[in-house]
Structure formats: C-alpha cells, structure tokens
Enzyme design. Structure first.
Site, PDB file in Angstrom:
ATOM      1  N   SER A  47      -2.204  42.609  20.262  1.00 39.19           N
ATOM      2  CA  SER A  47      -1.579  41.810  21.322  1.00 39.19           C
ATOM      3  C   SER A  47      -0.351  41.079  20.796  1.00 39.19           C
ATOM      4  CB  SER A  47      -2.579  40.784  21.889  1.00 39.19           C
ATOM      5  OG  SER A  47      -2.968  39.866  20.887  1.00 39.19           O
ATOM      6  N   LEU A  49       2.982  39.552  19.467  1.00 37.57           N
ATOM      7  CA  LEU A  49       3.986  40.011  18.508  1.00 37.57           C
ATOM      8  C   LEU A  49       3.474  41.186  17.682  1.00 37.57           C
ATOM      9  CD1 LEU A  49       6.722  39.700  17.125  1.00 37.57           C
ATOM     10  CD2 LEU A  49       5.698  37.948  15.645  1.00 37.57           C
ATOM     11  N   SER A 179       5.679  30.236  10.996  1.00 38.37           N
ATOM     12  CA  SER A 179       6.140  29.558  12.211  1.00 38.37           C
ATOM     13  C   SER A 179       7.170  28.512  11.813  1.00 38.37           C
ATOM     14  CB  SER A 179       4.961  28.881  12.919  1.00 38.37           C
ATOM     15  OG  SER A 179       5.405  27.976  13.911  1.00 38.37           O
ATOM     16  N   TYR A 192      -2.660  23.544  13.158  1.00 38.78           N
ATOM     17  CA  TYR A 192      -1.772  24.714  13.134  1.00 38.78           C
ATOM     18  C   TYR A 192      -0.622  24.500  12.152  1.00 38.78           C
ATOM     19  CZ  TYR A 192       1.318  28.430  14.846  1.00 38.78           C
ATOM     20  OH  TYR A 192       2.134  29.536  14.937  1.00 38.78           O
ATOM     21  N   LYS A 196       0.291  26.543   8.612  1.00 40.58           N
ATOM     22  CA  LYS A 196       1.573  27.225   8.407  1.00 40.58           C
ATOM     23  C   LYS A 196       2.346  26.626   7.230  1.00 40.58           C
ATOM     24  CE  LYS A 196       1.060  30.252  11.637  1.00 40.58           C
ATOM     25  NZ  LYS A 196       0.871  31.684  11.283  1.00 40.58           N
ATOM     26  N   THR A 227       4.015  34.739  24.384  1.00 41.62           N
ATOM     27  CA  THR A 227       2.773  35.495  24.214  1.00 41.62           C
ATOM     28  C   THR A 227       1.615  34.639  24.724  1.00 41.62           C
ATOM     29  OG1 THR A 227       2.293  34.614  22.002  1.00 41.62           O
ATOM     30  CG2 THR A 227       3.735  36.552  22.121  1.00 41.62           C
TER      31      THR A 227
END
Length: 310
Positions: A47, A49, A179, A192, A196, A227
């Site tokens: 799904s 990217l 990211s 998150y 990253k 997305t």
C-alpha cells in the site's frame, strides 16, 4: 563592443547548456543501468508509497522481492505488475515474502526466504512503517514500543540480517524511508518522531561504517504524502486513529514521491529531503534559531489542543 561581447558569450552559454544536458543524459543512463536487473527488496509493498515504489522499480527492470504482512495483497500486486503493458525494458516476475516486520522472531526466517529468491540482494528499501497521534502524558509505553518496533527495530534487524551477504559481495545499497520528522519534531507525534530520529541516526552511522565495503546507504525524508498513513496511525491507548488529516490529504502524490525515490537510489544519493519549502526551512530554523523554532512548536501545540477541545 556589445555585438562582440554577445557573439563571444552566446557560444559559451550554449556550450554550457550542452555540457549540462549531456551530463544529465549520462546520469539518467547510468541510473537506469544501475537498477536494471538489480534485486530490489521492498518492505511495506502492499500500500501507499511502498506500492508505488514497487511499480516504478518494476518498470525500471528491477527484480523485485515484495514484502508485507498481507499475502493476498501481495498476490494482487504481483498480478497487477505482471499484467501491466510491456515496456522497452525487460521486466521480471516479482517474488513475495510474507512476514510482520514488528515480529522479531519472523525476521531471520524472512531473510533466509528473501535470499533464496535470487541468492543475493542489491537494494533493500526499508519502507514499512506506522504513524502515531497522541499526547505524551496519555500515551502508554506499550504504544511507544509498538511504534519503535515497526519503524526502528524492524528495519534495523532486517538490515543487519542482510548485511553479511552484501559485505561478502562488497556490493549493496540500503535505503530507508524516514520522514521530515526524523529531522524535526512536531507536537502530538512523539513516538513517531522519536522512531524516525533514531532511524536517521542509525543509518547515518551505518553509512560511515559501510563505506569500506562499498555499500551505499540512502536516507529519504519525505514530508506529507497522500496515503492512508494517518488513517492507520495508532493513538495514545493503542487504538486506530482512523482520520485522514488535512495535511496528509493535501500531501504529495505517492506516485511522484516513488519516482523521486527511484531517482535518489539510481543516483546513489546519501540523504534526501522530499518536502515542501516550509518544512525544509524548519530544519534550518531548528539549527540556526532554536528559540524561535521552539516557540513556533509550542504555539502549534496550543492551537492543536484547542481545536481538539472545541
């Protein structure tokens, strides 16, 4: 005098343009040659990217090993790719390896299965990931660990498992989709952003250590991409967020970003930022004027908190 000057400058100008065009053409040819018939492993391929990366690398003639948790989705993607119109470049039927990157016990077996496909790996694209939305004071450490397991420990474990075969061949390319939040942190994204930041640090170290083995390392830091990442994000209590954020809805097309990933890998770039002007400027602001950056983030936190309480 003006006529003489112009007649001298114009040939020089056209010559420079010609040299630049030739350079870009040679760069494009080299990129295509680098990826054609290369064995490329893509995690999170079913799904967003990852799916678009599968399409562009397949079209470029790469030999794909598609990885994901959903066997049926992998099969559907493989059928879609093999049924796509023929191109000038020879394409290859992809292999599939089903496993959960967040399951440490599954990675060793998955690595063996990946290596069985072609005997080696040229390019590993660590794309699989999960997002998060929530306040730090409300978030359980189990949620922090879940995000870190998928976004950091999983890619690290898979990379370490495949590295020995690359080192033995003195050839390979490790790619990680990080990211913009691996460079800066924004409120209510703590787990998150932390995952990253850790990813950026690990793969920066890896790049330096792998130089002696001629193994490339590319860290790609996109901004918002349109997305389902925010829809599938986990919240403070571990439940699914289920909301398409406005920033995500207005994000770049995954098709465009996948093409940029293809170009970055083909050109063997080391660190790539794929974000709009403001997020890119924020990275420099964090370094050059940290006080101002912190004030802006505090203001953003207040606004976001206020909007949730309305």
């Amino acid at each position: 005098m003006d006529f003489i000057t112009s007649t001298a400058i114009l040939p020089l100008l056209f010559g420079c343009v010609g040299i630049f065009s030739l350079f870009k053409l040679l760069q494009w040819i080299r990129m295509r040659a680098y990826l054609r018939n290369a064995v490329v492993v893509i995690t999170g391929a079913t799904s967003g990217l990852g799916r678009e990366c599968a399409r562009v690398f397949y079209t470029a003639g790469a030999k794909l090993v598609l990885c994901g948790r959903n066997q049926k989705a992998l099969e559907e993607l493989t059928k879609e790719l093999t049924a796509s119109p023929a191109t000038k470049v020879q394409t290859h039927k992809p292999y599939m390896v089903t496993f959960d990157l967040a399951d440490p016990g599954a990675i060793i077996a998955a690595t063996a299965e990946i290596l069985q496909c072609f005997g080696y790996v040229d390019v590993l694209i660590n794309n699989a990931g999960i997002s998060y939305r929530g306040a730090i004071v409300d978030t359980t450490t189990d949620v922090d660990k879940k995000v870190m397991e998928t976004n950091y420990f999983g890619p690290v474990a898979l990379t370490k498992a495949l590295l020995p075969s690359m080192i033995k061949r003195r050839q390979g390319h490790i790619v990680v989709i990080s990211s913009i939040q691996g460079k800066i942190s924004i409120p209510f994204r703590s787990a998150y952003a932390a995952s990253k930041h850790a990813t950026q640090a690990f793969f920066d170290c890896l790049r330096a250590e792998m130089e002696q083995y001629e193994i490339e390392v590319t860290v790609i830091s996109p901004g918002y991409i349109h997305t389902n990442l925010s829809l599938n994000a986990v919240t403070a209590d571990g439940s699914t967020y289920g909301v398409m954020d406005k920033t995500t809805a207005q994000g770049r097309s995954p098709v465009e970003v996948a093409r940029d990933v293809l170009a970055a890998v083909g050109k063997k770039k080391k660190d790539v930022i794929l974000a709009d002007l403001l997020p890119s400027l924020a990275i420099y602001l964090r370094t050059l004027a940290p006080g101002l950056f912190f004030s802006l983030m505090a203001s953003r936190a207040r606004k976001e908190r206020k909007s949730k309480n309305c």
